[in-house]
Design an enzyme around this catalytic site. Structure first.
Site, PDB file in Angstrom:
ATOM      1  CB  THR A  28      29.368 -34.434  34.212  1.00 27.80           C
ATOM      2  OG1 THR A  28      28.747 -34.764  32.964  1.00 27.80           O
ATOM      3  CG2 THR A  28      30.410 -33.352  34.001  1.00 27.80           C
TER       4      THR A  28
ATOM      5  CG  MET B 271      30.226 -32.353  41.205  1.00 25.13           C
ATOM      6  SD  MET B 271      31.504 -33.411  40.549  1.00 25.13           S
ATOM      7  CE  MET B 271      32.732 -33.489  41.779  1.00 25.13           C
ATOM      8  N   PRO B 272      28.827 -35.920  41.749  1.00 23.71           N
ATOM      9  CG  PRO B 272      28.688 -38.018  40.719  1.00 23.71           C
ATOM     10  CD  PRO B 272      28.897 -37.353  42.056  1.00 23.71           C
ATOM     11  CG  LEU B 273      24.854 -33.183  36.102  1.00 24.14           C
ATOM     12  CD1 LEU B 273      23.640 -32.838  36.957  1.00 24.14           C
ATOM     13  CD2 LEU B 273      25.164 -32.043  35.141  1.00 24.14           C
TER      14      LEU B 273
END
Length: 129
Positions: free
Chosen positions: A72, A1-3
């Protein structure tokens, strides 16, 4: 993560897109301190008339080579974000030939409960991550 979402004008080759994703991932790992195998990237390609990215009065000279990179992510420090912006600009310029005026970056922060990586679980909440 992140996207990470990449919005591009259609026409780049598969090799060019892969290079863009690899370079951006390298900068993301370095700037945000995420693990190398923590990679979630999606590319959206648009006809030129579907990407209106003005200069906001900053005197930016955008070309057909522009890219909008949207993150995100769990919350990051201002220092991490600024390091990411600088690294992306530097490395995408050097490795992919993308001019600084053609790189727009946006980061949207969220919390642990906002992520499920699969199996209908919130892995950050369950302790799996």
């Amino acid at each position: 993560m992140p996207l990470v979402r990449f919005d591009l004008i259609e026409g780049r080759s598969e090799k060019e897109i892969r290079k863009l994703l690899d370079v951006a991932h390298h900068a993301t790992v370095e700037a945000l301190g995420i693990p190398e195998n923590d990679r979630y990237q999606i590319v959206y390609q648009h006809p030129e008339n579907e990407m209106i990215i003005d200069d906001t009065g900053l005197g930016l000279n955008r070309t057909k080579n522009k890219v909008v990179i949207s993150y995100t992510s769990k919350s990051r420090t201002n220092e991490q974000k600024q390091k990411l912006y600088k690294l992306l600009m530097k490395e995408l310029g050097e490795e992919c030939g993308i001019a600084p005026d053609d790189i727009m970056i946006s980061i949207t922060s969220n919390d642990d409960a906002d992520w499920s990586f699969g199996r209908g679980e919130a892995q950050y909440l369950t302790g799996a991550l």
